[in-house]
Design an enzyme around this catalytic site. Structure first.
Site, mmCIF file in Angstrom:
data_model
loop_
_atom_site.group_PDB
_atom_site.id
_atom_site.type_symbol
_atom_site.label_atom_id
_atom_site.label_comp_id
_atom_site.label_asym_id
_atom_site.label_seq_id
_atom_site.Cartn_x
_atom_site.Cartn_y
_atom_site.Cartn_z
ATOM 1 N N GLY A 170 2.320 91.560 31.736
ATOM 2 C CA GLY A 170 3.646 91.202 32.255
ATOM 3 C C GLY A 170 3.875 91.898 33.588
ATOM 4 O O GLY A 170 3.288 92.943 33.849
ATOM 5 N N ARG A 222 -5.638 75.111 24.326
ATOM 6 C CA ARG A 222 -4.950 74.199 23.398
ATOM 7 C C ARG A 222 -5.865 73.014 23.077
ATOM 8 O O ARG A 222 -6.328 72.304 23.972
ATOM 9 C CB ARG A 222 -3.629 73.711 24.009
ATOM 10 N N ASP A 231 -2.111 98.713 28.775
ATOM 11 C CA ASP A 231 -3.216 99.043 27.871
ATOM 12 C C ASP A 231 -4.129 97.841 27.591
ATOM 13 O O ASP A 231 -5.354 97.991 27.543
ATOM 14 C CB ASP A 231 -2.701 99.671 26.569
ATOM 15 N N THR A 286 3.158 99.531 33.684
ATOM 16 C CA THR A 286 3.945 98.910 32.612
ATOM 17 C C THR A 286 5.347 99.512 32.606
ATOM 18 O O THR A 286 5.502 100.722 32.799
ATOM 19 C CB THR A 286 3.333 99.068 31.203
ATOM 20 N N ASP A 340 6.891 99.787 30.016
ATOM 21 C CA ASP A 340 6.999 100.467 28.716
ATOM 22 C C ASP A 340 6.645 101.953 28.809
ATOM 23 O O ASP A 340 7.004 102.724 27.920
ATOM 24 C CB ASP A 340 6.083 99.805 27.681
ATOM 25 N N ASP A 357 3.923 103.414 28.203
ATOM 26 C CA ASP A 357 3.232 103.863 26.981
ATOM 27 C C ASP A 357 1.736 104.065 27.192
ATOM 28 O O ASP A 357 0.980 104.144 26.232
ATOM 29 C CB ASP A 357 3.461 102.844 25.848
ATOM 30 N N ARG A 395 8.218 97.654 23.778
ATOM 31 C CA ARG A 395 7.247 97.425 22.689
ATOM 32 C C ARG A 395 7.331 98.507 21.630
ATOM 33 O O ARG A 395 8.401 98.797 21.150
ATOM 34 C CB ARG A 395 5.827 97.320 23.239
HETATM 35 O O1 F6P Z 1 4.940 95.148 28.086
HETATM 36 C C1 F6P Z 1 6.029 94.803 28.887
HETATM 37 C C2 F6P Z 1 6.998 93.943 28.126
HETATM 38 O O2 F6P Z 1 8.094 93.662 28.971
HETATM 39 C C3 F6P Z 1 7.467 94.523 26.792
HETATM 40 O O3 F6P Z 1 8.429 95.523 26.950
HETATM 41 C C4 F6P Z 1 7.946 93.284 26.089
HETATM 42 O O4 F6P Z 1 7.880 93.412 24.694
HETATM 43 C C5 F6P Z 1 6.975 92.229 26.567
HETATM 44 O O5 F6P Z 1 6.398 92.704 27.767
HETATM 45 C C6 F6P Z 1 7.610 90.885 26.811
HETATM 46 O O6 F6P Z 1 6.606 89.980 27.116
HETATM 47 P P1 F6P Z 1 6.890 88.492 27.606
HETATM 48 O O7 F6P Z 1 7.120 88.571 29.091
HETATM 49 O O8 F6P Z 1 5.650 87.764 27.246
HETATM 50 O O9 F6P Z 1 8.110 88.000 26.899
#
Ligand code: F6P
Length: 365
Positions: free
Chosen positions: A16, A87, A120, A142, A144, A146, A188
């Site tokens: 992301g 797909r 990660d 990230t 997050d 993490d 997350r």
């Molecule tokens: O890892 C970054 C993050 O924004 C998380 O905090 C969240 O759970 C996830 O990606 C959301 O992903 P998507 O953009 O696929 O909805």
């Protein structure tokens, strides 16, 4: 063994997006030019290498982008080269190993170093490509925060700023209506965004994935506040928070090799609290992708640029298999493998949680 000189880098922004990606690209391209290295961007993470979509990144292309959110080369958190979703005519999704295609494409492009910006998941894929002979450099990203092997990732501070802004604003509307306002934040399975924004924003309850919560304790905290004449409460809940004995709330399961989409922790808490808190209405705000969008904070811009410059320097030295990292305020490099399979979580008895408890915030467990 002497390190091989790098002539052309292929860079991608995996997973992301996070504020600061463009700052890394700016730092990388400018410093690479200084070393006489050309940079090509793979569009939409690994997808560009699988489907043959790349673009030249030169100074005119990257000038002025450091302050912009998103990524000028696009991101994908689905394009895992080892489990690439396809797909089928039946509508079903099958995953295929496309790593050979990625390696072929890098060779065709004449790229002798792959620089992967990601979390990660991306570091895991990059490390595996390294084991298959690809020369790689990692840049940790990230919201997050993490990722192991770095003290902080860029994007995190921008996300915390957004979440804090939201928590701040919820106080006045909660107070005006005597309500309980629940705000669900991303992160997350790590509660960094929740604890930092909750503390900074003066939340009354903060629920983290690291501390399974007892809803009775949350209700008790709200009742205590009511008895003191404080007729509203603000609750920050991490998307990965779960009740004692319960599971993380999942919005959508994904094909093999891909993480599930989390979501619904706020609503679930609302349902559990409603029978216990009859005197207040409860409302839920899900911040979602607001936390990922927009301009990076100055800290994230500068950290991104520093990481980009350091990655170009590593490439110039031919130092493959390394990830740039921030340690005690300085940019260093560590083996990419150190960031794989090990996440960094909020220590339940660490200083941040202790501070929260000390100022009267309920952590639910
Ligand atoms: O890892 C970054 C993050 O924004 C998380 O905090 C969240 O759970 C996830 O990606 C959301 O992903 P998507 O953009 O696929 O909805």
């Amino acid at each position: 063994m002497t390190a091989q000189r790098t002539r052309r880098i292929c860079v991608l922004t995996g997973g992301g997006d996070a504020p600061g990606l463009n700052a890394v690209l700016f730092g990388l391209v400018m410093r690479a030019a200084h070393h006489g290295i050309e940079v090509i961007g793979s569009e939409d993470g690994f997808d560009g290498l699988i489907t043959g979509r790349t673009m030249l990144l030169d100074e005119p292309r990257v000038r002025g982008i450091a302050s912009r959110g998103g990524s000028i080369i696009g991101c994908s958190n689905r394009a895992n080269p080892f489990a690439y979703p396809v797909r089928l005519p039946s509508g079903e999704i099958e995953t295929r190993d496309e790593s050979a295609r990625v390696i072929e494409e890098l060779q065709r492009l004449g790229a002798d170093m792959l620089v992967a910006l990601g979390g990660d998941g991306t570091m895991f894929m990059t490390d595996r490509l390294g084991q298959l002979g690809v020369r790689t450099i990692g840049v940790p990203k990230t919201i997050d925060n993490d990722l192991a092997a770095t003290d902080v990732t860029f994007g995190f501070q921008s996300a915390v700023e957004c979440a804090t802004w939201a928590v701040d604003r919820l106080h006045s509307t909660a107070a005006a209506h005597d309500r309980v306002m629940i705000v669900e934040v991303m992160g997350r399975y790590a509660g960094w965004i929740a604890i930092e924004s909750g503390l900074a924003g003066g939340a009354h309850v903060i629920l983290l994935p690291e501390i399974p919560y007892d809803v009775e304790r949350v209700a008790q905290k709200i009742h205590e506040r009511t008895q003191m004449g404080l007729t509203y409460s603000v609750v920050v809940v991490s998307e990965g928070a779960k009740p004692v004995g319960g599971e993380v709330a999942v919005l959508e399961h994904m094909p093999k090799g891909h993480l599930p989409r989390l979501g619904g922790a706020g609503e679930r808490l609302q349902r559990a609290l409603e029978p216990l808190i009859r005197e207040h209405e409860i409302r839920v705000t899900v911040l979602g992708h607001l936390q990922r969008g927009g301009s990076p904070t100055p800290f994230d811009r500068n950290l991104g640029m520093r990481f980009g410059v350091a990655a170009a320097d590593l490439a110039a030295r031919g130092a493959a298999g390394r990830m740039v990292s921030l340690r005690n305020g300085s940019v260093v490099d560590v083996p990419i493998s150190e960031a794989v399979g090990r996440n960094r979580f909020v220590p339940p008895d660490g200083e941040l949680c202790q501070t929260a408890r000390a100022v009267g915030i309920e952590l639910g467990g």
